[in-house]
Every structure is written in C-alpha cells, then in structure tokens.
Design an enzyme around this catalytic site. Structure first.
Site, mmCIF file in Angstrom:
data_model
loop_
_atom_site.group_PDB
_atom_site.id
_atom_site.type_symbol
_atom_site.label_atom_id
_atom_site.label_comp_id
_atom_site.label_asym_id
_atom_site.label_seq_id
_atom_site.Cartn_x
_atom_site.Cartn_y
_atom_site.Cartn_z
ATOM 1 N N ARG A 208 16.092 5.661 -6.939
ATOM 2 C CA ARG A 208 15.383 6.286 -5.373
ATOM 3 C C ARG A 208 16.160 7.602 -5.038
ATOM 4 O O ARG A 208 15.306 8.779 -4.733
ATOM 5 C CB ARG A 208 15.490 5.259 -4.372
ATOM 6 C CG ARG A 208 14.357 4.035 -4.684
ATOM 7 C CD ARG A 208 14.337 3.237 -3.295
ATOM 8 N NE ARG A 208 15.422 2.181 -3.519
ATOM 9 C CZ ARG A 208 14.911 0.863 -3.645
ATOM 10 N NH1 ARG A 208 13.964 0.538 -4.408
ATOM 11 N NH2 ARG A 208 15.901 -0.018 -3.572
ATOM 12 N N PHE A 225 2.004 1.424 -6.611
ATOM 13 C CA PHE A 225 2.606 0.359 -6.413
ATOM 14 C C PHE A 225 3.759 0.511 -5.435
ATOM 15 O O PHE A 225 5.037 0.010 -5.657
ATOM 16 C CB PHE A 225 3.228 0.036 -7.819
ATOM 17 C CG PHE A 225 2.259 -0.055 -8.747
ATOM 18 C CD1 PHE A 225 1.349 -1.280 -9.113
ATOM 19 C CD2 PHE A 225 1.976 1.191 -9.891
ATOM 20 C CE1 PHE A 225 0.418 -1.131 -10.109
ATOM 21 C CE2 PHE A 225 1.183 0.946 -10.809
ATOM 22 C CZ PHE A 225 0.364 -0.220 -10.822
ATOM 23 N N ASP A 247 -0.828 0.557 -2.585
ATOM 24 C CA ASP A 247 -0.602 -0.778 -3.075
ATOM 25 C C ASP A 247 -1.642 -1.456 -2.727
ATOM 26 O O ASP A 247 -2.512 -1.362 -1.967
ATOM 27 C CB ASP A 247 0.579 -1.232 -2.181
ATOM 28 C CG ASP A 247 1.273 -2.446 -3.040
ATOM 29 O OD1 ASP A 247 2.340 -2.145 -3.652
ATOM 30 O OD2 ASP A 247 0.924 -3.647 -2.899
ATOM 31 N N ASN A 274 -6.352 -1.154 -5.984
ATOM 32 C CA ASN A 274 -5.819 -1.483 -6.957
ATOM 33 C C ASN A 274 -5.327 -0.250 -7.510
ATOM 34 O O ASN A 274 -6.021 0.731 -7.806
ATOM 35 C CB ASN A 274 -6.634 -2.200 -7.756
ATOM 36 C CG ASN A 274 -6.486 -2.255 -9.263
ATOM 37 O OD1 ASN A 274 -5.676 -1.883 -9.991
ATOM 38 N ND2 ASN A 274 -6.628 -3.869 -9.583
ATOM 39 N N ALA A 275 -4.123 -0.184 -8.208
ATOM 40 C CA ALA A 275 -3.394 1.257 -8.448
ATOM 41 C C ALA A 275 -3.990 1.603 -9.733
ATOM 42 O O ALA A 275 -4.378 2.839 -9.963
ATOM 43 C CB ALA A 275 -2.052 1.074 -8.569
ATOM 44 N N ASP A 295 5.797 2.631 -10.009
ATOM 45 C CA ASP A 295 6.785 1.608 -10.323
ATOM 46 C C ASP A 295 6.440 0.100 -9.903
ATOM 47 O O ASP A 295 6.470 -0.443 -9.177
ATOM 48 C CB ASP A 295 7.986 1.733 -9.080
ATOM 49 C CG ASP A 295 9.018 0.693 -8.969
ATOM 50 O OD1 ASP A 295 9.370 0.427 -10.038
ATOM 51 O OD2 ASP A 295 9.604 0.478 -8.021
ATOM 52 N N CYS A 335 10.218 -3.031 -14.943
ATOM 53 C CA CYS A 335 10.984 -3.995 -14.807
ATOM 54 C C CYS A 335 10.879 -5.345 -15.656
ATOM 55 O O CYS A 335 11.286 -6.432 -15.283
ATOM 56 C CB CYS A 335 11.165 -4.341 -13.264
ATOM 57 S SG CYS A 335 9.520 -5.162 -12.552
#
Length: 394
Positions: A208, A225, A247, A274-275, A295, A335
């Site tokens: 960040r 997101f 988001d 919805n991204a 992200d 992730c």
C-alpha cells in the site's frame, strides 16, 4: 511418544525445513497415539528429524513444531514462540501497534494465526493439534501481550477438515467489535466480528505504501475490488486528485465510506458494482485513469481452479491496462496461492500483448514483514503484487 517413520523414497522436504508431513510420506507408525498428540518423526534409517502433532484425519498427517531434539514442547514452549514472534514484528516494523503477530508455520506455530488490533487480539486456531493445546496458547498470549480482549474467529471451513467445529466469540475479556487502527498514517475501522478473515488484510501493508511515487496532485485513480478502501485511502493520503472506488459488496463500500470520512477524505466516488462489468463498461465508455489498481480476492481456491482463475485474472488485467493513460500505472495483485508467481507474470504479459501495451515493471513484491515465509515451503508464497508503467504500442 509415538514414532512416525518416513518412507525411504521421498523428497527430503522436512530436512530442508518444510513444516508438513503428508500421509503419502509415512511408511508406518510405531506406538499408540490420539489425534492431536505430539509425535516424533524419524527417517527410514531411524534418525530423529523433528517433533510435531499428528492428525490421521488430515492429508497433512503431522505438522512440525521443532527440529531441535532438546526442545520440550510444553506451555513455556508456546510462550517463548509467541514472544519471539512479537519481538520479530517490533524489530521489522518499529512502533507497530496493529499487525499479524503469529503467522502459523512461518512462526513455527503451525495452525495458529493471531492478529493484533491495538490492545485486542483476534485468533484463528486452524488445526486439531493447536485446538488440543489452546490453554497453552492462551497463557502465551496473555503473558506476552496482556490484551484487553481476545476474540476467536474460528469460523473457517478448514477447521472441518481437521474434525473441528466452526465458532466465533470472545475467548478472553470483552471489547467493542469495531476497532480503530492506524497503518501507514491511515486510520481504519476494523470489524473483528464480521469482517473478512480476522477483519483486515495486513499482508499488503508495504505494498500500500509502495504506490506513493505514483500519486501526484493531478493523479486520478481507479481502485477495483476496494473492499474497505485500503488502497483508496493510501492514494488519498498521498495526494490523489480523485479516486473511484469499486466493490460488489454494499457492506464493504459502506465501511470504505466510513474509513474515508474518518480520515477526512472527500475526493472519492464510491461505486457498488461487479468489478468485471465495471471495467468492461469503462473500456466501452473510453474512460481512463492515471493509476488503475486491481486487488481482487482469491480466484483459485484449489489447484483445479487455476485455469479458470487465470481467465478471470486476464479479463480484469486486460481491461485494466486499456483504462490506464499512456505512461500511467497498473497496480495488480493476486492472493491465490495456487497461482504461482511465474504463471501470474505470464498472464500479465499475455494481457499486455492483447491490449497492445508495453509494460515496464517498477515494483514486484509479496506479503509484508509480518507475513514471513519459509524458504522450503512454496505454499507460503501466496501473494503476488506488481506495479507496471504502461505504454501504448500504437
């Protein structure tokens, strides 16, 4: 203690420092034991290798606690390990008050997660061996931290794989379940009761702060997101002119709004959408930003889901690249532990090819200091984070 004898024809992962013994690596077990008991681990020649706790119901039959034959595993062992984990965080992040203070295998306490939010601890006990010795864990946490309260977030499905029930609630003391913390000069409201994971994602702390050089007084930022707004808030802190935060979760956006208000930031447009759809529609509308941040949550929960996940990652990165002004920056992350770093990079390259962009990598990283990883355990190398300068080929 019972003895777990490993097969002769196996990879020497344990000797390299890997913290797990899989069912397929075990030749036989000598002696009686109950699930969750401590056991000794030997190679096929009878040499002692390690000590851990056993759960025959799990594919990871033994999780290693120590490779020191002279180390007793008792209450003081847990106190010492927890104290050592906290001393490491204080050294690596001077003055830290909120962070992940115990990170399972990487802190040699497999199956135990502890996050510190000011003077409140949030704990996840993910394995039977740790559950069976939770009194020792509690003693260690109380001695090392003297917390006001400890909250259990054992509401995770992985516990069921260990034969454990899901649960959540205060384990020690009481406190409010919304706690204000500060990271990198930004204030956050953390919901330890209903927030994702234990309430906050500490692993992106350094990433960040890494966006700081990208932001100037005329910079526009798209943060997809956004969750509770962590990258959005950092962009505002560093002086962005305007940020669009997207988001799909109304609850997440409401929390992001509260976080923006807490910090006095008013230059943010919040979008519940919805991204995937928002990115496509923005490309069609020929919108552009100086910085686009992606992200997303984990798209691949298992190895079988990787191919589908890569299609999702390519979709958002392809459209994200199209939305970056020439010379601007794409900030992108994954992730999903099952998506290996080189595979993620290859996907970015494919997206850049299709978007007719040339990328210059200016930053590559993983999880922060409070999420160390064991060299021998590639499973811990889950977070991929990159910043690319974006240039058009045409």
């Amino acid at each position: 203690m019972a003895k777990v004898i490993l097969q002769r024809k196996r990879k020497r992962r344990l000797e390299q420092g890997h913290p797990w013994v899989f069912q397929s690596e075990v030749d036989h077990i000598e002696g009686e034991f109950s699930p969750g008991d401590f056991v000794d681990i030997y190679n096929h020649q009878g040499f002692w290798l390690a000590k851990g706790y056993i759960n025959p119901l799990s594919q990871i039959i033994v999780r290693v606690l120590t490779q020191n034959p002279n180390e007793e595993v008792n209450e003081q062992f847990f106190v010492n390990r927890i104290r050592r984990s906290w001393e490491y965080r204080k050294r690596m992040i001077p003055g830290v008050r909120s962070c992940r203070v115990v990170y399972g295998e990487a802190d040699f306490l497999p199956g135990l997660i502890v996050d510190k939010y000011e003077d409140v601890l949030v704990v996840q006990i993910l394995s039977l061996g740790m559950e069976k010795h939770k009194d020792w864990i509690l003693s260690g946490l109380l001695e090392v931290f003297s917390p006001r309260a400890i909250y259990l977030r054992n509401d995770v499905k992985v516990r069921e794989l260990e034969g454990l029930e899901q649960e959540k609630g205060f384990w020690y003391g009481e406190s409010e379940t919304e706690i204000e913390i500060e990271e990198n000069g930004v204030k956050y409201i953390v919901d330890i009761e209903n927030g994702q994971k234990t309430g906050f994602f500490f692993d992106q702390r350094q990433n960040r702060s890494a966006i700081r050089p990208l932001i100037g007084p005329e910079t526009t930022v798209l943060d997809c997101f956004t969750h509770t707004g962590s990258f959005m808030l950092n962009a505002c802190l560093y002086g962005a002119k305007h940020v669009t935060a997207v988001d799909i979760s109304e609850h997440a956006i409401e929390t992001a709004k509260r976080n923006a208000a807490l910090n006095g930031f008013t230059n943010v447009e919040f979008v519940v959408a919805n991204a995937f759809d928002y990115l496509r529609e923005s490309v069609q509308a020929e919108k552009q930003w100086d910085v686009v941040i992606l992200d997303p949550p984990a798209f691949a929960k298992s190895a079988n889901a990787v191919r589908k996940a890569l299609r999702g990652y390519k979709d958002i990165n392809l459209n994200g690249l199209k939305l970056v002004k020439d010379g601007g920056f794409l900030v992108t992350a994954s992730c999903s532990s099952h998506v290996r770093p080189h595979v993620f990079r290859d996907m970015i390259a494919d997206a850049a090819l299709d978007a007719k962009k040339v990328l210059r990598e200016v930053y590559w990283s993983g999880a922060g200091y409070d999420h160390p990883k064991l060299l021998a355990a590639e499973e811990g190398d889950y977070l991929k984070f990159a910043i690319y300068e974006v240039h058009s080929r045409r």
